[in-house]
Design a protein around this motif. Sequence first.
Motif, PDB file in Angstrom:
ATOM      1  N   SER A 143       0.860  -1.187   0.000  1.00  0.00           N
ATOM      2  CA  SER A 143       0.000   0.000   0.000  1.00  0.00           C
ATOM      3  C   SER A 143       0.892   1.231   0.000  1.00  0.00           C
ATOM      4  O   SER A 143       1.901   1.272   0.706  1.00  0.00           O
ATOM      5  N   ILE A 144       0.540   2.228  -0.794  1.00  0.00           N
ATOM      6  CA  ILE A 144       1.288   3.494  -0.861  1.00  0.00           C
ATOM      7  C   ILE A 144       0.291   4.634  -0.718  1.00  0.00           C
ATOM      8  O   ILE A 144      -0.720   4.667  -1.422  1.00  0.00           O
ATOM      9  N   GLY A 145       0.573   5.552   0.180  1.00  0.00           N
ATOM     10  CA  GLY A 145      -0.342   6.665   0.389  1.00  0.00           C
ATOM     11  C   GLY A 145      -1.724   6.208   0.802  1.00  0.00           C
ATOM     12  O   GLY A 145      -2.714   6.865   0.510  1.00  0.00           O
ATOM     13  N   GLU A 178       2.139  12.023  -2.855  1.00  0.00           N
ATOM     14  CA  GLU A 178       2.113  13.487  -2.742  1.00  0.00           C
ATOM     15  C   GLU A 178       2.612  13.968  -1.384  1.00  0.00           C
ATOM     16  O   GLU A 178       3.374  14.944  -1.304  1.00  0.00           O
ATOM     17  N   GLU A 179       2.217  13.299  -0.322  1.00  0.00           N
ATOM     18  CA  GLU A 179       2.632  13.744   1.007  1.00  0.00           C
ATOM     19  C   GLU A 179       4.137  13.584   1.188  1.00  0.00           C
ATOM     20  O   GLU A 179       4.776  14.390   1.861  1.00  0.00           O
ATOM     21  N   GLU A 180       4.719  12.549   0.569  1.00  0.00           N
ATOM     22  CA  GLU A 180       6.169  12.375   0.652  1.00  0.00           C
ATOM     23  C   GLU A 180       6.882  13.534  -0.045  1.00  0.00           C
ATOM     24  O   GLU A 180       7.881  14.059   0.470  1.00  0.00           O
ATOM     25  N   VAL A 181       6.393  13.945  -1.199  1.00  0.00           N
ATOM     26  CA  VAL A 181       6.986  15.087  -1.896  1.00  0.00           C
ATOM     27  C   VAL A 181       6.907  16.331  -1.030  1.00  0.00           C
ATOM     28  O   VAL A 181       7.898  17.044  -0.820  1.00  0.00           O
ATOM     29  N   ARG A 182       5.719  16.592  -0.515  1.00  0.00           N
ATOM     30  CA  ARG A 182       5.524  17.803   0.288  1.00  0.00           C
ATOM     31  C   ARG A 182       6.387  17.777   1.551  1.00  0.00           C
ATOM     32  O   ARG A 182       6.996  18.785   1.928  1.00  0.00           O
ATOM     33  N   THR A 183       6.436  16.641   2.210  1.00  0.00           N
ATOM     34  CA  THR A 183       7.212  16.531   3.440  1.00  0.00           C
ATOM     35  C   THR A 183       8.698  16.731   3.164  1.00  0.00           C
ATOM     36  O   THR A 183       9.386  17.459   3.896  1.00  0.00           O
ATOM     37  N   ARG A 216       2.945  23.288  -8.544  1.00  0.00           N
ATOM     38  CA  ARG A 216       2.098  23.903  -7.512  1.00  0.00           C
ATOM     39  C   ARG A 216       2.458  23.400  -6.119  1.00  0.00           C
ATOM     40  O   ARG A 216       2.506  24.178  -5.162  1.00  0.00           O
ATOM     41  N   TRP A 217       2.714  22.102  -5.991  1.00  0.00           N
ATOM     42  CA  TRP A 217       3.117  21.571  -4.682  1.00  0.00           C
ATOM     43  C   TRP A 217       4.389  22.257  -4.197  1.00  0.00           C
ATOM     44  O   TRP A 217       4.490  22.659  -3.033  1.00  0.00           O
ATOM     45  N   ILE A 218       5.359  22.369  -5.100  1.00  0.00           N
ATOM     46  CA  ILE A 218       6.649  22.960  -4.743  1.00  0.00           C
ATOM     47  C   ILE A 218       6.465  24.404  -4.268  1.00  0.00           C
ATOM     48  O   ILE A 218       7.056  24.837  -3.270  1.00  0.00           O
ATOM     49  N   HIS A 219       5.644  25.159  -5.000  1.00  0.00           N
ATOM     50  CA  HIS A 219       5.400  26.547  -4.605  1.00  0.00           C
ATOM     51  C   HIS A 219       4.687  26.620  -3.261  1.00  0.00           C
ATOM     52  O   HIS A 219       5.051  27.434  -2.400  1.00  0.00           O
ATOM     53  N   GLU A 220       3.702  25.766  -3.072  1.00  0.00           N
ATOM     54  CA  GLU A 220       2.947  25.772  -1.813  1.00  0.00           C
ATOM     55  C   GLU A 220       3.826  25.417  -0.613  1.00  0.00           C
ATOM     56  O   GLU A 220       3.544  25.851   0.506  1.00  0.00           O
TER      57      GLU A 220
END
Length: 454
Positions: free
Chosen positions: A27-29, A49-54, A90-94
């Motif tokens: 399972s992932i995410g 996505e959460e891994e990228v943001r974290t 957008r994730w990177i900017h946020e």
Amino acid sequence: MSTTRADTLARHVWPRSAERTPDGAISIGGLDVRALAAEVGTPVYVIDEEEVRTRAREFRAAFTDAFAQIGAQADVYYAGKAFLCTAMARWIHEEGLRLDVCSGGELAVAQRAGFPGALLGLHGNNKSEAEIDAAVAYGVGRIVVDSFEEIERVAQAGRRHGVVVPVMLRVKTGVEAHTHEFIATAHEDQKFGFSIGRGQVKDAAARVLDQRDALQLLGFHSHIGSQIFDTKGFAEAAVRLIRLQLDVAQAHAITLPELDLGGGFGIAYVDSDTPLAFDDMARQLAEIVQRACQEAGTPVPHISVEPGRAIVGPAGVTVYAVGAVKPVQVSDDFVRTYVSVDGGMSDNPRPVLYDADYTCSLASRTSAAEAVATRVVGKHCESGDIVVRNVDLPGDVTAGDLLAVPATGAYCRSLSSTYNYIPRPPVVAVRNGEVRTLIRRETIADILALEGDS
């Protein structure tokens, strides 16, 4: 070359959300890969996505805090070449990162995402006039200049638009990064940048400063290579760059306020890889810069770094379906099992380009079968079409099983092709048990639509 058992999920290789379900699937995410494969098909690039943001937050915090300790500021530019799409921008900017792009196409993605121009940098060793013009028109915060011709092109664009364009000069420091030849980028015999040893940098700086009506010289930029696990190369590069900036500043009675140390921070692809933690990397680089500036007798400039792989690489997992299994008698006493999957070198060319190592795991179930020496290969008409060179997989892996390859978030989709007219997989984001498509699956119709009438 490493041989890795794939019956467990090494925490430093897989996304932090990756886990085994009670019946043994991955399972992932929060999403079972079996359900994901049933919904979107295989092969598929999966981005947590959460891994990228974290990781973006952790990287920014580590460098902000480390350089604040020495009285300096640090900006983090995400290197879009690792993987870029509108959602990723957008994730990177946020999450408070800036963005480095190296083509007109990547700039267009940033514009579509609404990424502020002032927070963008434009890279590239052969920027076209159209790309430079688009960047200047959008108000990018800096252009990293790579040749004498480019100095003139950027200056002309600045005059056309009536602005002074901030630029940095890409410098070949002569520092050898301990990495693959094709991703070492600071030695003399390669295409990027101006040479320190040949006096090119000082000549280039003089040309920029002679055109202050159109150009503003911020400082120098260096990138010593990729997939680097220690700071030794950065230490020598920083010393050379800081001395160079001081020499140029004194010669022209100016201040050069910025210095970019580039990226190249490595990640774990297999269990034996041991990359530095973000905090350790940031602290060591801050100490290196502080010491070099103290020795040169100059204040610490505004520092920037450019992680790409380190942000998105560990967040990505590619899921494949097994198609054929073939035991091969390599010698009298050794059998290697070749497991063919429904993708290959078109969705991940790194193994054939760089001899890159990966691991993988049976993702759709567990197995009590004895592990066997396995090579996971693709479906392309090439003997070098290898996905995972050496891995131990259960001996009962069969057609229809799912395999998951971790650490594929960087330089897989962005280097992908349609070799053998095989369409590229989709990129999907998973978070909190939900999936959404970032880039749809390419189709044969998409490929054929590019052909003209004949």
